[in-house]
Design a protein around this motif. Structure first.
Motif, PDB file in Angstrom:
ATOM      1  N   ILE A  16      45.856  37.453 -22.991  1.00  0.00           N
ATOM      2  CA  ILE A  16      44.686  37.103 -22.182  1.00  0.00           C
ATOM      3  C   ILE A  16      44.211  35.696 -22.532  1.00  0.00           C
ATOM      4  N   ARG A  17      44.138  35.397 -23.800  1.00  0.00           N
ATOM      5  CA  ARG A  17      43.642  34.085 -24.230  1.00  0.00           C
ATOM      6  C   ARG A  17      44.607  32.953 -23.891  1.00  0.00           C
ATOM      7  N   SER A  18      45.914  33.251 -23.881  1.00  0.00           N
ATOM      8  CA  SER A  18      46.904  32.198 -23.694  1.00  0.00           C
ATOM      9  C   SER A  18      47.223  31.911 -22.234  1.00  0.00           C
ATOM     10  N   VAL A  19      46.953  32.864 -21.339  1.00  0.00           N
ATOM     11  CA  VAL A  19      47.194  32.641 -19.911  1.00  0.00           C
ATOM     12  C   VAL A  19      45.933  32.032 -19.305  1.00  0.00           C
ATOM     13  N   ARG A  20      46.023  30.786 -18.896  1.00  0.00           N
ATOM     14  CA  ARG A  20      44.831  30.064 -18.461  1.00  0.00           C
ATOM     15  C   ARG A  20      44.162  30.693 -17.239  1.00  0.00           C
ATOM     16  N   SER A  21      44.970  31.209 -16.322  1.00  0.00           N
ATOM     17  CA  SER A  21      44.380  31.804 -15.122  1.00  0.00           C
ATOM     18  C   SER A  21      43.552  33.036 -15.463  1.00  0.00           C
ATOM     19  N   PHE A  23      42.181  33.888 -18.606  1.00  0.00           N
ATOM     20  CA  PHE A  23      41.030  33.541 -19.439  1.00  0.00           C
ATOM     21  C   PHE A  23      40.013  32.728 -18.641  1.00  0.00           C
ATOM     22  N   GLY A  24      40.506  31.872 -17.754  1.00  0.00           N
ATOM     23  CA  GLY A  24      39.600  31.101 -16.909  1.00  0.00           C
ATOM     24  C   GLY A  24      38.791  31.984 -15.982  1.00  0.00           C
ATOM     25  N   SER A  25      39.431  33.024 -15.438  1.00  0.00           N
ATOM     26  CA  SER A  25      38.711  33.961 -14.557  1.00  0.00           C
ATOM     27  C   SER A  25      37.653  34.726 -15.328  1.00  0.00           C
ATOM     28  N   LEU A  26      37.964  35.080 -16.579  1.00  0.00           N
ATOM     29  CA  LEU A  26      36.987  35.789 -17.403  1.00  0.00           C
ATOM     30  C   LEU A  26      35.772  34.895 -17.678  1.00  0.00           C
ATOM     31  N   LEU A  27      36.011  33.646 -18.037  1.00  0.00           N
ATOM     32  CA  LEU A  27      34.906  32.723 -18.265  1.00  0.00           C
ATOM     33  C   LEU A  27      34.130  32.440 -16.981  1.00  0.00           C
ATOM     34  N   ALA A  28      34.838  32.489 -15.836  1.00  0.00           N
ATOM     35  CA  ALA A  28      34.193  32.230 -14.555  1.00  0.00           C
ATOM     36  C   ALA A  28      33.118  33.271 -14.230  1.00  0.00           C
ATOM     37  N   VAL A  29      33.240  34.462 -14.821  1.00  0.00           N
ATOM     38  CA  VAL A  29      32.209  35.485 -14.632  1.00  0.00           C
ATOM     39  C   VAL A  29      30.866  34.961 -15.132  1.00  0.00           C
ATOM     40  N   LEU A  30      30.862  34.363 -16.324  1.00  0.00           N
ATOM     41  CA  LEU A  30      29.629  33.811 -16.893  1.00  0.00           C
ATOM     42  C   LEU A  30      29.176  32.567 -16.150  1.00  0.00           C
ATOM     43  N   VAL A  31      30.124  31.712 -15.806  1.00  0.00           N
ATOM     44  CA  VAL A  31      29.789  30.467 -15.106  1.00  0.00           C
ATOM     45  C   VAL A  31      29.144  30.772 -13.755  1.00  0.00           C
ATOM     46  N   ALA A  32      29.718  31.739 -13.025  1.00  0.00           N
ATOM     47  CA  ALA A  32      29.164  32.103 -11.726  1.00  0.00           C
ATOM     48  C   ALA A  32      27.790  32.743 -11.867  1.00  0.00           C
ATOM     49  N   ALA A  33      27.622  33.581 -12.891  1.00  0.00           N
ATOM     50  CA  ALA A  33      26.329  34.240 -13.103  1.00  0.00           C
ATOM     51  C   ALA A  33      25.219  33.220 -13.312  1.00  0.00           C
ATOM     52  N   LEU A  34      25.477  32.242 -14.144  1.00  0.00           N
ATOM     53  CA  LEU A  34      24.465  31.221 -14.430  1.00  0.00           C
ATOM     54  C   LEU A  34      24.356  30.204 -13.304  1.00  0.00           C
ATOM     55  N   ILE A  69      33.745  38.511  -7.675  1.00  0.00           N
ATOM     56  CA  ILE A  69      35.004  37.898  -7.255  1.00  0.00           C
ATOM     57  C   ILE A  69      35.755  37.372  -8.468  1.00  0.00           C
ATOM     58  N   ALA A  70      35.025  36.763  -9.407  1.00  0.00           N
ATOM     59  CA  ALA A  70      35.653  36.296 -10.646  1.00  0.00           C
ATOM     60  C   ALA A  70      36.201  37.471 -11.448  1.00  0.00           C
ATOM     61  N   ALA A  71      35.459  38.591 -11.467  1.00  0.00           N
ATOM     62  CA  ALA A  71      35.926  39.777 -12.189  1.00  0.00           C
ATOM     63  C   ALA A  71      37.192  40.343 -11.560  1.00  0.00           C
ATOM     64  N   ILE A  72      37.236  40.396 -10.240  1.00  0.00           N
ATOM     65  CA  ILE A  72      38.434  40.863  -9.535  1.00  0.00           C
ATOM     66  C   ILE A  72      39.619  39.949  -9.844  1.00  0.00           C
ATOM     67  N   SER A  73      39.367  38.646  -9.868  1.00  0.00           N
ATOM     68  CA  SER A  73      40.424  37.685 -10.164  1.00  0.00           C
ATOM     69  C   SER A  73      40.948  37.870 -11.588  1.00  0.00           C
ATOM     70  N   PHE A  74      40.047  38.171 -12.519  1.00  0.00           N
ATOM     71  CA  PHE A  74      40.467  38.405 -13.905  1.00  0.00           C
ATOM     72  C   PHE A  74      41.405  39.599 -13.986  1.00  0.00           C
ATOM     73  N   GLY A  75      41.039  40.699 -13.369  1.00  0.00           N
ATOM     74  CA  GLY A  75      41.896  41.876 -13.396  1.00  0.00           C
ATOM     75  C   GLY A  75      43.241  41.628 -12.742  1.00  0.00           C
ATOM     76  N   ALA A  76      43.227  40.917 -11.611  1.00  0.00           N
ATOM     77  CA  ALA A  76      44.470  40.666 -10.883  1.00  0.00           C
ATOM     78  C   ALA A  76      45.401  39.737 -11.649  1.00  0.00           C
ATOM     79  N   THR A  77      44.851  38.665 -12.205  1.00  0.00           N
ATOM     80  CA  THR A  77      45.711  37.712 -12.917  1.00  0.00           C
ATOM     81  C   THR A  77      46.204  38.271 -14.245  1.00  0.00           C
TER      82      THR A  77
END
Length: 247
Positions: A16-21, A23-34, A69-77
């Motif tokens: 999870i940490r090494s695949v940028r797509s 880990f980026g989607s996971l971080l996007a959850v917080l970025v989108a929330a704020l 949407i970011a959460a869905i992307s995290f699960g899919a990637t």
């Protein structure tokens, strides 16, 4: 050589940490929330709250439309990364027990989504309230704390729903093409035709946890339970695909 569950869990977290797509989607959850909260609530937070047309607690979670949407992307990637360049063959060579591999993937992705989702829930709650003035809701008010943790549970479930479907379809593009239009468009169209039927859809049911006073046949926790059933069905389908199909 038998691989321990702890070792498999650790390896899945490294993936999870090494695949940028992923880990980026996971971080996007917080970025989108704020980010969405800061973009919306300073301008229209109080005017919308003053109308009284929307549940006052649910209004705080307006960013959820984009956060999920970011959460869905995290699960899919997280799942689709296994189908790139023969990665799944390598994973199963290291972990021959397919059920163990799949369970570890589900556990790591679910745990990551839950932790980040709960943080995102509190971020949305406090950021929105900072701009609502007299319409602000305290963390001790009815349903407030439940909604913050419920947001995390909902995001974890919708992430795993996406994960299971991606293992079934073997394509993040296919899953994203199905789920994102479904949540953004189809769910509302169905709601316009039959609100009763729409209540049982995975997104509409799970989001009942965000209401101060849930309306309709499903309560806050019952609605989340419906989403959990959708998620369980998707995960079972994904498990079947991993067990029965060639890598």
């Amino acid at each position: 050589m038998t691989v321990s569950p702890t070792t498999v869990l650790r390896s899945e977290w490294i993936k999870i940490r090494s695949v940028r797509s992923s880990f980026g989607s996971l971080l996007a959850v917080l970025v989108a929330a704020l980010g969405i909260a800061l973009a919306v609530f300073p301008a229209i937070g109080q005017p919308e709250a003053a109308t009284g047309e929307m549940d006052p607690l649910f209004w705080l979670y307006y960013p959820m439309n984009f956060v999920q949407i970011a959460a869905i992307s995290f699960g899919a990637t997280a799942a689709s990364s296994e189908y790139l360049n023969g990665a799944l063959r390598n994973s199963l060579a290291a972990v021959p027990r397919r059920s163990l591999f799949y369970a570890a993937k589900v556990a790591v992705v679910g745990a990551g989504a839950l932790v980040v989702g709960v943080v995102a829930g509190f971020v949305m709650f406090f950021t929105a309230n900072a701009f609502l003035g007299k319409y602000a809701i305290g963390i001790g008010d009815p349903g407030a704390l439940r909604s913050c943790f419920g947001a995390g549970l909902y995001l974890a479930l919708i992430t795993l729903f996406s994960l299971g479907l991606t293992f079934l379809l073997r394509s993040a593009v296919a899953v994203l093409s199905l789920l994102i239009p479904f949540i953004l468009i189809v769910s509302f169209v169905i709601g316009g035709v039959s609100e009763g039927a729409a209540t049982w859809l995975p997104d509409r049911a799970g989001q009942q946890i965000l209401f101060q006073d849930p309306s309709g046949p499903l309560g806050a926790w019952t609605g989340l339970g419906v989403t959990a059933l959708w998620t369980a069905a998707a995960l079972l389908a994904g498990w079947w695909a991993v067990r029965r199909r060639d890598a």
